[in-house]
Design a protein around this motif. Structure first.
Motif, PDB file in Angstrom:
ATOM      1  N   LYS A 613      -8.923   6.037   3.991  1.00  0.00           N
ATOM      2  CA  LYS A 613      -8.218   4.987   3.249  1.00  0.00           C
ATOM      3  C   LYS A 613      -6.856   4.693   3.869  1.00  0.00           C
ATOM      4  O   LYS A 613      -6.517   3.548   4.152  1.00  0.00           O
ATOM      5  CB  LYS A 613      -8.032   5.413   1.784  1.00  0.00           C
ATOM      6  N   SER A 614      -6.082   5.738   4.061  1.00  0.00           N
ATOM      7  CA  SER A 614      -4.726   5.539   4.579  1.00  0.00           C
ATOM      8  C   SER A 614      -4.767   4.913   5.967  1.00  0.00           C
ATOM      9  O   SER A 614      -3.966   4.037   6.302  1.00  0.00           O
ATOM     10  CB  SER A 614      -3.980   6.864   4.642  1.00  0.00           C
ATOM     11  N   THR A 615      -5.706   5.366   6.771  1.00  0.00           N
ATOM     12  CA  THR A 615      -5.839   4.822   8.124  1.00  0.00           C
ATOM     13  C   THR A 615      -6.105   3.327   8.063  1.00  0.00           C
ATOM     14  O   THR A 615      -5.520   2.541   8.796  1.00  0.00           O
ATOM     15  CB  THR A 615      -6.995   5.533   8.851  1.00  0.00           C
ATOM     16  N   LEU A 685       0.051   0.083  -0.817  1.00  0.00           N
ATOM     17  CA  LEU A 685       0.338   1.131  -1.790  1.00  0.00           C
ATOM     18  C   LEU A 685      -0.707   2.215  -1.596  1.00  0.00           C
ATOM     19  O   LEU A 685      -1.901   1.959  -1.714  1.00  0.00           O
ATOM     20  CB  LEU A 685       0.245   0.576  -3.213  1.00  0.00           C
ATOM     21  N   ASP A 686      -0.234   3.382  -1.256  1.00  0.00           N
ATOM     22  CA  ASP A 686      -1.182   4.458  -1.019  1.00  0.00           C
ATOM     23  C   ASP A 686      -0.947   5.528  -2.071  1.00  0.00           C
ATOM     24  O   ASP A 686       0.042   6.256  -2.012  1.00  0.00           O
ATOM     25  CB  ASP A 686      -0.977   5.013   0.393  1.00  0.00           C
ATOM     26  N   GLU A 687      -1.833   5.561  -3.055  1.00  0.00           N
ATOM     27  CA  GLU A 687      -1.745   6.592  -4.085  1.00  0.00           C
ATOM     28  C   GLU A 687      -0.436   6.596  -4.823  1.00  0.00           C
ATOM     29  O   GLU A 687       0.248   7.599  -4.919  1.00  0.00           O
ATOM     30  CB  GLU A 687      -1.968   7.961  -3.456  1.00  0.00           C
ATOM     31  N   ILE A 688      -0.096   5.466  -5.370  1.00  0.00           N
ATOM     32  CA  ILE A 688       1.119   5.422  -6.164  1.00  0.00           C
ATOM     33  C   ILE A 688       0.877   6.142  -7.488  1.00  0.00           C
ATOM     34  O   ILE A 688      -0.218   6.095  -8.037  1.00  0.00           O
ATOM     35  CB  ILE A 688       1.553   3.963  -6.389  1.00  0.00           C
TER      36      ILE A 688
END
Ligand SMILES: Nc1ncnc2c1ncn2[C@@H]1O[C@H](COP(=O)(O)OP(=O)(O)OP(=O)(O)O)[C@@H](O)[C@H]1O
Ligand SMILES: [Mg+2]
Length: 860
Positions: A613-615, A685-688
């Motif tokens: 996901k982050s990638t 937004l990554d895992e806010i």
């Protein structure tokens, strides 16, 4: 206060003017430091701190190092962030018995260094100055080593970010200012930032009637900041700053705004985990051949463009080079070019050595070859670059005729000027060599006359030339020999004739050295008259280098030319992460992306840990940045609707060192996004919400998405990776929200990552499977599976409290649930009593506290 010796009194007088510098006080063959300077220097340089008597019972701390080795010591001091004032003996130490006249000849500060040993060739070294009228801010910054001078004006909310982007090595600030910044700051009196005085100073420096030619007539605050830079530079350099030949104003609105957090999160220049330079966008992109190009590509990465035409101009430039056979030939010439920009600056500042001048010539003579190679290119950028590169035939000829091909590194010791360049130099050279022949002839004559066959004429620096006669021959010494020195086996004499010869030989030698130095300085000055044209050529070379490098990277990595336009659409077909792609050689799975301002405004991306996901999020941001730099991008096809800012909130970037908790840091970043994003922005937004309890986090995340969706002022294109599955329900209530997940499949009990982003929400999170991959003990994994099942069946004991502890084998009630909690309390107590607080740093302690709290939280 005891009475000072004259020397110390002189020292004090000079030190008075350089209070915040370490004063290096020249004493014969040494640089000495005294008092507090000595203590500081001794510590940094690892020198022995001694002391020197001064009156009765009073001693002055003292530390010094030899002049001959001073380079390394001075470098070390500057690297340690110190400002250095170098005080030289300017009077003749031999001829007068009185105190030698001394004066500070140079002040070196972190923002004004010009020495190669202290500079990074691939980066600029900026001295920055800031001023304000309370409302807006003026910034001016200058790299003295290259002559690059830029200025801008901007609002309060962007100042700190812009300062970070510039990466100031030293910051000048009015003393009434209270701005919290990191790095060395120098407070100067407020009057030095006066806009009117600054304006006049700039006008005078450039010899112009107004600054409108530079396009910064109206930047009043920046004039003030620039004035302070000029006065500071003149003060430290003790001369006019002739290598600044133009002003380059800019507005931050010209460039895509990438805030500091985003720059870090996307690892544009540095890795997050250790600030290393490998595995960053810069590392992938910087394949430049020259120092100018390396500095330029760094600037491009930090300032993607917003002007479609400017982007297209760069793209076309890259495209033509990509297809041209000549690119390799150009790169070959570029590789042979030295740091022209810094060399010409040294010339203009009269710091260039004879070797620098030769190096400059070596580079300048190659420019026509570059121009010749550019002739066939038709794209506007190449045409412009060709026009900006000048020829310097007469300068090169001057250097070739005046300076020998391998000169010494200093201009004081002679051996610089080529024979035939200057009649007087040739005459003096003849004189010194014929003088030496005359002395040899005289030796032979005296041997014959006296009958002393061992008679020798020698030379030493104390007595000059002398005649040496060994003890057994002393009875043969004739009239007229004057004894000068007695050795164990011999006597040394001088004669009238010898002294006369000596005067003409030594006189000629000294005169020759002086003369060569003068001629060298004259030649250097002459070269200095073309400083502005050489700088312009050097900068054009830098840009050409970046274009070549972008073409090369595109070719080697199979990147394609994106379309950048004014729509609200971001459409990437089979995009790749430019850095991760290199690391998983060949195995990278490309992914597409469709974003727009209406139906695909917010993509909620779910998927197990480690799925990618982050990638995926980062790769989209990096592709956008690359596209707006003018580069090709790692994708099969890309259409990029101009992005004005990129915001990120990625990963748990615990900022313990700044004393901000994970959650607070996260909320700060979220607030920044919601307050500043526009419909043209791209938000990642990554895992806010991860740093707090589930329900809090979920609620905040939900509200943030709603706001981004519903508020027309913000309404940014957004990618949202999350582990909160509940968020996928947003798709049903908000039109612009779409669910995607990174696919993976289960093979038996194992999980296989497919790395493919597909529409729809992920069915479950596989956290337990990933935990298994990580090697958690079997019992723990099995137990976790059980608890997960309970949770998924929504088994609640009392409202809101899942029956966590329910087990297949044993029935448990609330009391046992409590016991999990209390057993964790026992653990906690044990852990606490084991801690060795004295042996921990505050950061370690804080980290430990976090872990303990987590332990506790996990059982709540
Ligand atoms: N498209 C891809 N192709 C090949 N490998 C990939 C791809 N995307 C990610 N990876 C690999 O998977 C690793 C994990 O990816 P990433 O950190 O993006 O996962 P994640 O879903 O964000 O995990 P978490 O939920 O734990 O944050 C990466 O370090 C990379 O090596
Ligand atoms: Mg992640």
């Amino acid at each position: 206060m005891p009475k000072l010796t004259p020397l110390l009194a002189q020292y004090q007088r000079i030190k008075e003017k350089h209070r915040d510098a370490i004063l290096l006080f020249r004493l014969g063959d040494f640089y000495e430091t005294f008092y507090d300077d000595a203590k500081r220097a001794a510590k940094i340089l690892n020198l022995t701190l001694t002391s020197r008597p001064c009156g009765k019972q009073h001693r002055v701390p003292l530390a010094g190092f030899p002049y001959k080795a001073s380079e390394t010591y001075i470098d070390k001091l500057v690297k340690a962030g110190q400002t250095i004032a170098i005080c030289e003996q300017l009077g003749d130490a031999k001829s007068s018995r009185e105190l030698v006249y001394r004066e500070v000849v140079e002040v070196i500060t972190p923002g004004t260094v010009c020495r190669e040993s202290l500079l990074d060739t691939r980066r600029n070294n900026y001295l920055v100055s800031i001023s304000s009228d309370g409302e807006r801010f003026g910034l001016a910054f200058c790299d003295l080593s290259t002559g690059d001078f830029r200025l801008t004006e901007l609002g309060r909310n962007k100042v700190l970010e812009e300062l970070e982007r510039i990466d100031a090595k030293e910051l000048l600030m009015p003393s009434s200012f209270q701005l919290k910044v990191t790095g060395p700051v120098r407070s100067l009196d407020d009057y030095r930032f006066d806009p009117h005085a600054g304006y006049e100073r700039l006008r005078q420096h450039f010899g112009v009637a107004s600054l409108s030619g530079f396009g910064c007539e109206e930047m009043k605050l920046a004039h003030g900041a620039s004035g302070a830079i000029f006065s500071y530079l003149e003060e430290t350099q003790k001369r006019t700053i002739d290598n600044i030949t133009k002003l380059s104003p800019y507005r931050v609105e010209q460039f895509m705004w990438i805030d500091t957090t985003t720059r870090r999160n996307l690892e544009l220049l540095e890795r997050i985990r250790d600030s290393g330079r490998e595995d960053t966008l810069l590392a992938v992109l910087d394949r430049t051949s020259t120092a100018m190009g390396a500095r330029e590509v760094r600037r491009w990465i930090l300032s993607p463009l917003l002007d479609l035409q400017a982007i297209k101009k760069r793209q076309d430039g890259v495209a033509e080079l990509l297809e041209s056979e000549r690119r390799k030939a150009i790169e070959k010439v570029l590789l042979q070019l030295g740091d022209i920009e810094r060399l010409i600056s040294k010339v203009a500042l009269e710091k260039a050595t004879p070797r620098d001048v030769i190096a400059l010539r070596e580079s300048l003579t190659r420019l026509p070859a570059v121009k010749a190679l550019l002739q066939d290119f038709t794209s506007s950028y190449q045409r412009e670059i060709d026009g900006r590169i000048s020829r310097f035939d007469s300068v090169c000829e001057l250097i070739s005729s005046a300076i020998v091909d391998s000169p010494p590194s200093t201009s004081q010791e002679g051996g610089i000027i080529k024979p035939g360049f200057d009649g007087e130099v040739d005459r003096l050279r003849g004189l010194t060599s014929s003088g030496k022949t005359l002395i040899a002839e005289m030796e032979a004559k005296e041997r014959a006359r006296t009958g002393i066959t061992s008679l020798k004429v020698g030379y030493n620096s104390v007595f000059g030339y002398y005649i040496e006669v060994t003890k057994p021959n002393l009875h043969l010494v004739p009239e007229g020999y004057m004894r000068k020195q007695t050795l164990v086996n011999a006597e040394r004499y001088i004669t009238q004739e010898l002294k006369e010869l000596e005067t003409s030989v030594l006189g000629a030698e000294d005169k020759l050295k002086e003369m060569e130095h003068d001629i060298f300085c004259r030649v250097r000055k002459e070269i200095g008259t073309v400083t502005d044209r050489v700088q312009e050529s050097a900068r054009a070379i830098g840009e050409l280098d970046v274009l070549c490098c972008l073409a090369r990277v595109a070719k080697e990595n199979r990147w394609t030319k994106p379309t950048v336009d004014g729509t609200d659409r971001i459409r990437i077909v089979d995009g790749r992460h430019p850095v991760v792609e290199m690391m998983v050689a060949g195995g990278f799975v490309p992914n597409s992306c469709e974003l727009n301002g209406t139906t695909q405004q917010i993509l909620v991306i779910t998927g197990p840990n480690m799925a990618g996901k982050s990638t995926y999020l980062r790769q989209i941001a990096l592709i956008v940045i690359l596209a707006q730099i003018g580069s090709y991008v790692p994708a099969k096809d890309a259409k990029i609707g101009l992005v004005d800012r990129i915001f990120t909130r990625i990963g748990a970037s615990d900022d313990l060192s700044r004393g901000v908790s994970t959650f607070l840091a996260e909320m700060n970043e979220a607030a920044n996004i919601l307050n500043n994003a526009t419909p043209r922005s791209l938000v990642l937004l990554d895992e806010i919400g991860r740093g707090t309890s589930t329900y809090d986090g979920l609620s905040i995340a939900w509200a943030v998405v709603e706001h981004l969706h519903n508020n027309p002022v913000v309404k940014a294109r957004t990618l949202f990776a999350t582990h909160y599955h509940q968020l996928t329900e947003l798709e049903y209530v908000l039109e612009g929200v779409k669910n995607y997940n990174v696919a993976c499949k289960e093979v038996g009990e194992r999980i296989v990552f497919l790395r493919k982003v597909v529409p729809g929400a992920s069915d479950r999170s596989y956290g337990v499977e990933v935990a298994k991959l990580a090697g958690l003990p079997r019992e723990v994994i099995e137990r976790a599976r059980e608890i997960l099942e309970n949770l998924e069946e929504d088994e609640f004991l009392v409202p809101g409290m899942p029956r966590l502890a329910k087990s297949k084998d044993r029935e448990v009630g609330p009391s046992e649930q409590l016991s999990i909690f209390s057993s964790s309390l026992v653990n906690l107590k044990e852990e606490l009593s084991k801690l060795n607080l004295e042996g921990m740093t505050p950061i370690e302690a804080l980290n430990r506290l976090f872990e303990l709290k987590k332990l506790l939280d996990s059982h709540k």
